[in-house]
Design a protein around this motif. Structure first.
Motif, PDB file in Angstrom:
ATOM      1  N   ALA A  60      62.473  -2.458 -11.205  1.00 20.14           N
ATOM      2  CA  ALA A  60      62.397  -3.791 -11.576  1.00 20.14           C
ATOM      3  C   ALA A  60      60.920  -4.541 -11.528  1.00 20.14           C
ATOM      4  N   PRO A  61      60.859  -5.407 -12.460  1.00 24.04           N
ATOM      5  CA  PRO A  61      59.663  -6.056 -12.709  1.00 24.04           C
ATOM      6  C   PRO A  61      59.289  -6.904 -11.474  1.00 24.04           C
ATOM      7  N   ALA A  62      57.941  -6.863 -11.309  1.00 20.97           N
ATOM      8  CA  ALA A  62      57.377  -7.376  -9.933  1.00 20.97           C
ATOM      9  C   ALA A  62      56.475  -8.501 -10.617  1.00 20.97           C
ATOM     10  N   PHE A  63      56.320  -9.667  -9.942  1.00 17.61           N
ATOM     11  CA  PHE A  63      55.306 -10.714 -10.200  1.00 17.61           C
ATOM     12  C   PHE A  63      54.512 -11.133  -8.990  1.00 17.61           C
ATOM     13  N   GLY A  64      53.334 -11.686  -9.252  1.00 21.67           N
ATOM     14  CA  GLY A  64      52.884 -12.410  -8.275  1.00 21.67           C
ATOM     15  C   GLY A  64      51.980 -11.499  -7.469  1.00 21.67           C
ATOM     16  N   THR A  65      52.058 -10.171  -7.695  1.00 18.23           N
ATOM     17  CA  THR A  65      51.344  -9.000  -6.889  1.00 18.23           C
ATOM     18  C   THR A  65      50.158  -8.877  -7.098  1.00 18.23           C
ATOM     19  N   PRO A  66      49.466  -8.162  -6.066  1.00 17.93           N
ATOM     20  CA  PRO A  66      48.132  -8.101  -6.183  1.00 17.93           C
ATOM     21  C   PRO A  66      47.650  -7.356  -7.793  1.00 17.93           C
ATOM     22  N   ALA A 103      40.119 -12.697 -22.857  1.00 16.31           N
ATOM     23  CA  ALA A 103      40.201 -13.892 -23.781  1.00 16.31           C
ATOM     24  C   ALA A 103      38.847 -14.344 -24.016  1.00 16.31           C
ATOM     25  N   ARG A 104      38.084 -14.541 -23.016  1.00 20.43           N
ATOM     26  CA  ARG A 104      36.638 -15.149 -23.084  1.00 20.43           C
ATOM     27  C   ARG A 104      35.804 -14.478 -23.864  1.00 20.43           C
ATOM     28  N   ARG A 105      35.789 -12.964 -23.721  1.00 22.00           N
ATOM     29  CA  ARG A 105      35.112 -12.058 -24.616  1.00 22.00           C
ATOM     30  C   ARG A 105      35.529 -12.167 -26.157  1.00 22.00           C
ATOM     31  N   TYR A 106      36.815 -12.492 -26.347  1.00 26.49           N
ATOM     32  CA  TYR A 106      37.033 -12.811 -27.824  1.00 26.49           C
ATOM     33  C   TYR A 106      37.053 -14.343 -28.101  1.00 26.49           C
ATOM     34  N   ARG A 107      36.366 -15.028 -27.237  1.00 25.64           N
ATOM     35  CA  ARG A 107      36.508 -16.401 -27.435  1.00 25.64           C
ATOM     36  C   ARG A 107      37.957 -17.309 -27.811  1.00 25.64           C
ATOM     37  N   LEU A 108      38.852 -16.950 -27.249  1.00 26.68           N
ATOM     38  CA  LEU A 108      40.068 -17.437 -27.460  1.00 26.68           C
ATOM     39  C   LEU A 108      40.781 -18.224 -26.276  1.00 26.68           C
ATOM     40  N   PRO A 109      41.771 -19.062 -26.498  1.00 30.73           N
ATOM     41  CA  PRO A 109      42.400 -19.719 -25.598  1.00 30.73           C
ATOM     42  C   PRO A 109      43.149 -18.696 -24.891  1.00 30.73           C
ATOM     43  N   TRP A 110      43.620 -19.026 -23.687  1.00 27.90           N
ATOM     44  CA  TRP A 110      44.247 -17.813 -22.822  1.00 27.90           C
ATOM     45  C   TRP A 110      45.463 -18.407 -22.256  1.00 27.90           C
ATOM     46  N   ARG A 111      46.556 -17.624 -22.562  1.00 22.47           N
ATOM     47  CA  ARG A 111      47.935 -18.066 -21.960  1.00 22.47           C
ATOM     48  C   ARG A 111      48.177 -16.888 -20.823  1.00 22.47           C
ATOM     49  N   ALA A 112      48.300 -17.392 -19.536  1.00 18.92           N
ATOM     50  CA  ALA A 112      48.974 -16.789 -18.579  1.00 18.92           C
ATOM     51  C   ALA A 112      50.348 -17.403 -17.981  1.00 18.92           C
ATOM     52  N   SER A 113      50.826 -17.017 -16.751  1.00 16.14           N
ATOM     53  CA  SER A 113      51.927 -17.210 -16.320  1.00 16.14           C
ATOM     54  C   SER A 113      52.166 -17.593 -14.644  1.00 16.14           C
ATOM     55  N   ASN A 114      52.856 -18.790 -14.318  1.00 18.33           N
ATOM     56  CA  ASN A 114      53.333 -18.807 -13.097  1.00 18.33           C
ATOM     57  C   ASN A 114      54.603 -17.941 -12.793  1.00 18.33           C
ATOM     58  N   ALA A 115      54.384 -16.905 -12.225  1.00 21.42           N
ATOM     59  CA  ALA A 115      55.667 -15.943 -12.227  1.00 21.42           C
ATOM     60  C   ALA A 115      55.816 -15.473 -10.688  1.00 21.42           C
ATOM     61  N   ASN A 116      57.236 -15.115 -10.361  1.00 22.64           N
ATOM     62  CA  ASN A 116      57.639 -14.732  -9.197  1.00 22.64           C
ATOM     63  C   ASN A 116      59.169 -13.656  -9.575  1.00 22.64           C
ATOM     64  N   ALA A 117      59.349 -13.025  -8.697  1.00 24.57           N
ATOM     65  CA  ALA A 117      60.474 -12.218  -8.674  1.00 24.57           C
ATOM     66  C   ALA A 117      61.769 -12.606  -7.601  1.00 24.57           C
ATOM     67  N   ALA A 118      61.542 -13.458  -6.787  1.00 22.54           N
ATOM     68  CA  ALA A 118      62.454 -13.614  -5.910  1.00 22.54           C
ATOM     69  C   ALA A 118      63.628 -14.460  -6.388  1.00 22.54           C
ATOM     70  N   ASN A 119      64.821 -14.262  -5.437  1.00 20.55           N
ATOM     71  CA  ASN A 119      66.173 -14.922  -5.742  1.00 20.55           C
ATOM     72  C   ASN A 119      66.161 -16.441  -5.316  1.00 20.55           C
ATOM     73  N   SER A 152      50.377 -16.186  -8.185  1.00 18.58           N
ATOM     74  CA  SER A 152      50.203 -16.213  -9.635  1.00 18.58           C
ATOM     75  C   SER A 152      49.295 -17.472  -9.914  1.00 18.58           C
ATOM     76  N   LEU A 153      49.398 -18.699  -9.326  1.00 18.36           N
ATOM     77  CA  LEU A 153      48.607 -19.739  -9.743  1.00 18.36           C
ATOM     78  C   LEU A 153      47.425 -19.660  -9.243  1.00 18.36           C
ATOM     79  N   TRP A 154      46.915 -19.144  -8.247  1.00 10.30           N
ATOM     80  CA  TRP A 154      45.483 -18.793  -7.643  1.00 10.30           C
ATOM     81  C   TRP A 154      44.775 -17.733  -8.697  1.00 10.30           C
TER      82      TRP A 154
END
Lengths: 519, 519
Positions: free
Chosen positions: B322-328, B341-357, B370-372
């Motif tokens: 199962a996929p896990a998110f917000g893990t170490p 992303a900074r090395r390539y000087r590009l804007p960068w997309r990430a996510s606020n993700a979790n795997a809870a029900n 994830s947010l931190w």
């Protein structure tokens, strides 16, 4: 800082860790070890900003003064050249004097409890996590919230012993109110010293309690008085009565600890907007003034005494006056406190705090923010790391488990990421190719067991499975787990002679009436 | 980086923010504004480590190749000198070529939706938060979990419009399955464009859907075709079919967006241990290879096309797959993605993700991590910032509110701390003195209303008060709040001519049968 890893050899620590892995079967957890922070600290203020806070703290000490409600303490400070006017409790001291005294304190401290394999380092890149301390109430989902009692007190200690991520107890995990106040400290410390073999704390609440505690720690470890004084074995945490005041019991206990070479953490209670200015910079200046003035005293009592800079600055809710924790202001105050502690080359104590009434999302986002504050700022001593609820008014058994899960994840987060040729896995990517899957790859099979951190509390099953198995939310899973861990608890081994001597001491002191209760 | 603040003047942003403050009374929130990260990024790898990941990514592109399942795309790449063998979908490209193409992409991008006051900047020190995107299910505490439908879809859009901390929609907040697939994109985008005035996303799911979406965004903003192409007005996010494959619909939609100067985010779906190596460095090398190979194509299609580096690397649970998110591991992968992303000087997309029900402690600690991760690594585009549950399989109304609370706190955290003489408050400390309290001090009274961040979801009352008022846990408070906000929702103003034209376009395309459903 590099000398720290020398003083606590990693190999030795890891080996000990494996041996100490507890409660097989029920609780699959990381071995006993102290996390070592990898990231450079987040520093909200630049050097000039820190110097401005420092300068304000020094002006508070020089111009306004700090009240020391302890005659001997004032006498010691007066003899050292501080300004004490007549019978006034206020002591003014110069910045050169303060910095000279504080410079005598060690930058890192190894504290060795009765089990030397549980020694912890306070300072440098090391983190240590403490059990929740001093709430008057306890709660779990089964029994609800109740006044503290010895059963809950003992159960929380058993949990602290069972979970490897807890490195020390920072006081009573809940006040065992059913124990008589005159002898409570004897029974309570007996429980700590027998149910756990981890580092212990003594409350600075009067001569007898402090002296009894030091004696009991000495006896439990089978040490002579000289051996006890030779190195830190325990600690006390004292709070100033902010603003600007150190009370007698705290000062007296702190000085007694310092005389015996035992650690003193000085933590001002500077809630911004209430006991400290509404501005964070002001609250932190006051925190620093109250802390350093006391640390200077302790260095006069015993030059080189182990001491730590304690931070607790948070804000109050300005609508109600209620204390708030894990807020954006708390995170920033904590990070800046870390900067200040490093400026003074002192070990630093912070906390995992929240103000929620239930181990729900609020408790978790506030605690997570507090822990990320500790992590980003490299807090050495994380007080209340597991179990704290209601701004410290309640020890929650479920919150304890939830916090331990977060603590383990924090420890796992501070493991280095490999970038060897094998880690980069170009050959594995070539082998799997665009149509493939990595699960069956040799590269995966050789690593999958230890590749990722494995949580003990997360439920990663899909919704249907989760629902079929009862839609069990995190607190209820925590509830099941702590009860299983308690069932499998076994006390740590203790030398029978030490146990006998400790029991005899408690009985003798009980017969003598214990300690006065007019504190 | 300093030019970015010039391109989005702070004063203008703040003024707009005050005007845009929504839902007075029910929802006391921060004004519309993009957080500006204050802290330097946390960088787990040193420069050599990043170069090793980069080198591995380049070797993947050079030696193994990436499959481009799109004839025209392969033709374009072949013409540019990339190696394409016969009918094979695999394209191999050299590192010099890739870096030359990627260097053409802008480092920061301003995207302007139909309401120019909702323009957002992707890149530099700026953060932008998006509504949860693409789950098949929705849930709230009242109705439980259900298949996505238009009512829930619209309600989530209304919430996204009402909460100032949401800067864009990243797709359908839940799939409105009760809309016919052939015309769903018309109705769904009509809803987005009329119920919100914030930045919108178009799915790359076939020629008609992409062209319809661009046309609808153009019409809703009242732009000519030339005006539309003149600057980014919208975006698409495409995922590679990891490992090493870009499918036709994604490539086709991405190229169409690029041709019209609209932003393309390329986000490989590199779950470590499943679609990518079990080692983080390997997964990140693969992520980088898959992303940059596609970005190179888009720069050939239109040199200087706005593109972004998307990261989604997390780990799977090696016990269940199962996929896990917000893990170490997720936090570290996210931080290293930011470095890349900074090395390539590009804007960068990430996510606020979790795997809870359920929006419980687990959902919160995983989301908080994830947010931190996003905050410590300075993520520009935070996808799924509010409402995501179950690893993306469910949009939770309560989680949406909980996430918005965390997003606001993150914004408040990135406010500078003052250290002026007034902030240091030495005079206030002098005035209050050791016996006093700061609540009544002039220094406090002048500042208390705005001194601290004020949450809309936290309950900081004491336990007794909390219990008397029904022991309402955070998800239930969130449930109450989102329903009140929905009751007070009013749609954003829209030019009547634009609305008429948009309605006519939808009807025309509906009459034509919409889009093929054989995708």
């Amino acid at each position: 800082m590099s000398s720290i890893s020398d003083s606590v050899p990693q190999r030795g620590r890891r080996r000990r860790g494996r041996r100490a892995a507890a409660v097989p079967g029920v609780l699959e957890q990381l071995p006993w070890a102290q996390p070592r922070y990898l990231d450079p600290p987040t520093e909200p203020l630049d050097e000039e900003g820190i110097e401005r806070v420092h300068d304000a703290a020094m002006r508070i000490c020089e111009e306004i003064g700090i009240d020391f409600l302890h005659d001997e303490a004032r006498e010691i400070l007066k003899r050292a050249g501080c300004e004490v006017r007549g019978d006034s409790p206020t002591v003014r001291m110069g910045r050169d004097f303060i910095m000279e005294q504080v410079a005598k304190a060690p930058e890192t401290i190894t504290l060795t409890p009765r089990n030397p394999e549980r020694a912890v380092v306070f300072g440098g890149p090391w983190a240590a996590f403490g059990l929740v301390a001093s709430p008057p109430n306890a709660s779990d989902l089964d029994g609800g919230r109740r006044i503290g009692n010895r059963k809950d007190y003992q159960d929380l200690l058993k949990l602290a012993q069972s979970f490897n991520c807890i490195h020390f107890t920072g006081g009573y995990p809940v006040e065992p109110v059913d124990l008589h106040a005159s002898t409570r400290h004897l029974d309570a410390l007996f429980d700590i010293l027998t149910l756990t073999d981890k580092l212990v704390h003594a409350y600075s609440l009067g001569i007898e309690r402090v002296e009894d505690a030091m004696e009991m720690v000495r006896i439990a470890a089978g040490l002579t008085a000289e051996e006890f004084d030779a190195a830190p074995r325990m600690f006390t945490n004292i709070n100033s009565s902010s603003p600007l005041k150190h009370d007698w019991p705290m000062l007296d206990g702190a000085m007694r600890h310092a005389r015996h070479n035992q650690l003193v953490i000085v933590t001002p209670f500077t809630l911004s907007g209430a006991m400290a200015p509404v501005t964070l910079a002001g609250a932190l200046a006051q925190q620093t003034a109250e802390c350093l003035a006391c640390l200077a005293l302790l260095q006069l009592v015993r030059p080189g005494a182990p001491v730590a800079y304690g931070s607790f600055t948070s804000n109050v809710d300005m609508k109600s006056g209620a204390p708030a924790f894990g807020t954006p202001e708390y995170v920033r105050a904590t990070q800046i406190s870390g900067q200040l502690a490093r400026r003074y080359r002192l070990p630093w104590r912070a906390s995992n705090a929240n103000a929620a009434n239930y181990p729900d999302a609020q408790a978790t986002w506030e605690s997570a923010a507090s822990l990320w504050a500790c992590s980003t700022a490299r807090a050495n001593i994380v007080y209340h790391a597991a179990g704290w609820l209601e701004g410290g008014l309640c020890a929650s058994f479920e919150k304890f488990v939830i916090d331990c899960e977060m603590l383990q994840q924090l420890a796992a987060y501070h493991q280095p990421i490999g970038v060897s040729e094998e880690d980069l896995a170009v050959d594995a990517i070539r082998e799997v190719g665009p149509a493939g899957h990595f699960l069956g790859a040799d590269h995966t099979q050789a690593r999958y067991k230890t590749a990722f951190y494995s949580p003990f509390l997360s439920d990663w099953s899909n919704f249907e499975t989760w629902e079929e198995s009862g839609s069990v939310e995190a607190p209820r899973r925590a509830n099941r787990l702590f009860k299983q861990v308690l069932e499998e608890y076994t006390p740590p081994p203790m030398d029978s002679g030490a146990l006998e001597a400790l029991t005899a001491f408690v009985e003798k002191r009980r017969a003598e009436g214990g300690a006065p209760t007019d504190f």
